[in-house]
Scaffold this active site. Structure first.
Site, PDB file in Angstrom:
ATOM      1  N   ASP A 173       0.798  -1.230   0.000  1.00 22.21           N
ATOM      2  CA  ASP A 173       0.000   0.000   0.000  1.00 22.21           C
ATOM      3  C   ASP A 173       0.831   1.281   0.000  1.00 22.21           C
ATOM      4  O   ASP A 173       0.277   2.375  -0.092  1.00 22.21           O
ATOM      5  CB  ASP A 173      -0.968  -0.001   1.201  1.00 22.21           C
ATOM      6  CG  ASP A 173      -0.250  -0.195   2.522  1.00 22.21           C
ATOM      7  OD1 ASP A 173       0.926  -0.621   2.523  1.00 22.21           O
ATOM      8  OD2 ASP A 173      -0.868   0.065   3.573  1.00 22.21           O
ATOM      9  N   GLU A 259      11.132  -3.873  12.730  1.00 23.00           N
ATOM     10  CA  GLU A 259      12.269  -3.358  11.967  1.00 23.00           C
ATOM     11  C   GLU A 259      13.533  -3.421  12.825  1.00 23.00           C
ATOM     12  O   GLU A 259      14.579  -3.916  12.379  1.00 23.00           O
ATOM     13  CB  GLU A 259      12.012  -1.915  11.515  1.00 23.00           C
ATOM     14  CG  GLU A 259      10.836  -1.744  10.544  1.00 23.00           C
ATOM     15  CD  GLU A 259       9.468  -1.641  11.211  1.00 23.00           C
ATOM     16  OE1 GLU A 259       9.365  -1.880  12.438  1.00 23.00           O
ATOM     17  OE2 GLU A 259       8.496  -1.333  10.497  1.00 23.00           O
TER      18      GLU A 259
HETATM   19  C1  UGA Z   1       3.171  -0.751   9.399  1.00 25.78           C
HETATM   20  C2  UGA Z   1       4.503  -1.049   8.741  1.00 25.78           C
HETATM   21  O1  UGA Z   1       4.728  -0.128   7.692  1.00 25.78           O
HETATM   22  C3  UGA Z   1       4.478  -2.467   8.201  1.00 25.78           C
HETATM   23  O2  UGA Z   1       5.673  -2.739   7.516  1.00 25.78           O
HETATM   24  C4  UGA Z   1       4.260  -3.426   9.366  1.00 25.78           C
HETATM   25  O3  UGA Z   1       4.196  -4.757   8.899  1.00 25.78           O
HETATM   26  C5  UGA Z   1       2.956  -3.086  10.033  1.00 25.78           C
HETATM   27  O4  UGA Z   1       2.928  -1.704  10.438  1.00 25.78           O
HETATM   28  C6  UGA Z   1       2.692  -3.932  11.255  1.00 25.78           C
HETATM   29  O5  UGA Z   1       1.947  -3.492  12.139  1.00 25.78           O
HETATM   30  O6  UGA Z   1       3.188  -5.045  11.336  1.00 25.78           O
HETATM   31  P1  UGA Z   1       0.699  -0.732   8.206  1.00 25.78           P
HETATM   32  O7  UGA Z   1       0.342   0.199   7.104  1.00 25.78           O
HETATM   33  O8  UGA Z   1       0.093  -0.524   9.533  1.00 25.78           O
HETATM   34  O9  UGA Z   1       2.275  -0.771   8.297  1.00 25.78           O
HETATM   35  O10 UGA Z   1       0.444  -2.271   7.774  1.00 25.78           O
HETATM   36  P2  UGA Z   1      -0.263  -2.854   6.473  1.00 25.78           P
HETATM   37  O11 UGA Z   1       0.103  -2.054   5.278  1.00 25.78           O
HETATM   38  O12 UGA Z   1      -1.678  -3.083   6.766  1.00 25.78           O
HETATM   39  O13 UGA Z   1       0.456  -4.287   6.361  1.00 25.78           O
HETATM   40  C7  UGA Z   1       1.813  -4.421   5.984  1.00 25.78           C
HETATM   41  C8  UGA Z   1       1.937  -5.424   4.846  1.00 25.78           C
HETATM   42  O14 UGA Z   1       1.472  -6.695   5.284  1.00 25.78           O
HETATM   43  C9  UGA Z   1       1.134  -5.074   3.604  1.00 25.78           C
HETATM   44  O15 UGA Z   1       1.868  -5.383   2.450  1.00 25.78           O
HETATM   45  C10 UGA Z   1      -0.099  -5.945   3.730  1.00 25.78           C
HETATM   46  O16 UGA Z   1      -0.663  -6.330   2.480  1.00 25.78           O
HETATM   47  C11 UGA Z   1       0.445  -7.160   4.463  1.00 25.78           C
HETATM   48  N1  UGA Z   1      -0.559  -7.830   5.331  1.00 25.78           N
HETATM   49  C12 UGA Z   1      -1.306  -7.124   6.204  1.00 25.78           C
HETATM   50  C13 UGA Z   1      -0.711  -9.206   5.249  1.00 25.78           C
HETATM   51  O17 UGA Z   1      -0.025  -9.869   4.458  1.00 25.78           O
HETATM   52  N2  UGA Z   1      -1.629  -9.819   6.050  1.00 25.78           N
HETATM   53  C14 UGA Z   1      -2.426  -9.120   6.928  1.00 25.78           C
HETATM   54  O18 UGA Z   1      -3.258  -9.742   7.621  1.00 25.78           O
HETATM   55  C15 UGA Z   1      -2.259  -7.738   7.005  1.00 25.78           C
HETATM   56 MN    MN Z   2       0.727  -0.091   5.070  1.00 27.89          MN
END
Ligand code: UGA
Ligand code: MN
Length: 309
Positions: A173, A259
């Site tokens: 995203d 991280e």
């Molecule tokens: C923040 C950080 O930028 C992420 O790198 C981190 O993984 C995340 O927090 C975290 O809490 O662990 P955020 O925008 O809150 O990012 O997280 P998302 O963008 O919703 O998820 C990070 C990535 O994991 C995305 O590529 C998303 O597609 C993937 N994801 C998310 C999954 O593969 N499974 C899930 O259930 C949720």
């Molecule tokens: Mn994100």
């Protein structure tokens, strides 16, 4: 005497003009520095062979380290839109290998079709997040990033001197400028740069003095050893291979600490290589997509056709 000089001048003038015109035509015909088209046809999965490019392009591109982008992704209404944006960016980056890891028990049809048509080298993996970890407040995508790391290590296990490469964690995203890839391409061990729209501020960034990272500009948990988002660093393939045990851990990990937990296994703050003009330029943004309003979506299928969105 004067008229003799003048007639000589008139005689020479047309020839001088002809020479000037010919030189001008020649220089305007000189080949432009060609932009190499890249990627095979839709879904070919492999970059076009070097032989197909003009000779001047062959050498620099062959020497470029491959950028491996690990992207965790999961099924939701905006998934295909996010992947489309990401592929549109990645398709413009030379020598990029996309490692797309689905958070799922099996490869989905949507992502499989998407990858086949994406027109860039892509490895499509999948691993489900165990149910107990799918809770708010817990870190996301741990298993998927580890699956990407395992694939990378496995692939290079039997090749003696690893090809030059750079690994980068690219969430589906975020928003990535093309300049970011030029910056990370020269990573020697671990490089870092600012990230926009994160940590409750307009940006977070490593603070650099005399070319070294000495601290972090952040508004959130400044006590983090590496106060940086996942989108703010890249690691050389060599470092990934020489630290085979470095992975993302579930045990004891908190959101925002992934991280740091990962980076402290492979590097130190002193060792970090600042990019993006000593960490003064934002080249990646931690954008987050609004949850879609599906309030008017019918409970049962009403349309006459079935459409993938
Ligand atoms: C923040 C950080 O930028 C992420 O790198 C981190 O993984 C995340 O927090 C975290 O809490 O662990 P955020 O925008 O809150 O990012 O997280 P998302 O963008 O919703 O998820 C990070 C990535 O994991 C995305 O590529 C998303 O597609 C993937 N994801 C998310 C999954 O593969 N499974 C899930 O259930 C949720
Ligand atoms: Mn994100």
């Amino acid at each position: 005497m004067k008229s003799l000089l003048f007639s000589r001048f008139l005689l020479l003038l047309p020839w001088v003009l002809i020479v000037i015109i010919v030189l001008d035509i020649d220089s305007s015909r000189a080949p432009l520095p060609a932009r190499a088209p890249r990627g095979g046809g839709a879904g070919s999965g492999e970059p076009r062979s070097a032989a197909a490019r003009p000779p001047a392009q062959r050498r620099p591109e062959a020497a470029l380290p491959t950028i491996y982008a690990i992207t965790p992704t999961y099924s939701r209404p905006v998934q295909k839109a996010e992947l489309t944006r990401l592929a549109n960016t990645f398709r413009q980056v030379a020598r990029l290998h996309w490692i797309l890891v689905e958070d799922a028990a099996a490869r989905s049809e949507l992502v499989t079709r998407f990858v086949a048509a994406a027109g860039l080298p892509c490895t499509h993996l999948h691993v489900p997040t165990p149910r107990r970890y799918k809770r708010p407040g817990l870190p996301r995508a741990t298993e998927q990033r580890n699956a990407g790391l395992a694939w990378l290590r496995q692939r290079h296990q039997h090749l003696p001197p690893p090809q030059p490469g750079v690994l980068f964690f690219a969430d589906d995203d975020n928003t990535y400028s093309l300049e970011l890839f030029q910056e990370m391409r020269t990573t020697r061990k671990v490089s870092v740069w600012p990230v926009g729209l994160v940590g409750g501020r307009r940006y977070e960034r490593p603070v650099v003095e005399n070319g070294k990272v000495v601290g972090w500009y952040t508004g959130w948990r400044a006590d983090r050893p590496f106060a940086i988002d996942m989108a703010g660093f890249a690691v050389s393939l060599q470092v990934i291979l020489s630290h085979p045990k470095a992975v993302f851990k579930r045990r004891g990990s908190q959101p925002g600490m992934q991280e740091s937990d990962f980076l402290k296994q492979i590097t130190t703050v002193e060792e970090l290589e600042p990019k993006a003009n000593n960490c003064t330029k934002v080249l990646v943004w931690h954008t987050r997509t609004e949850k879609v309003n599906l309030a008017n979506e019918p409970k049962y299928h009403l349309d006459t056709v079935t459409i993938e969105v």
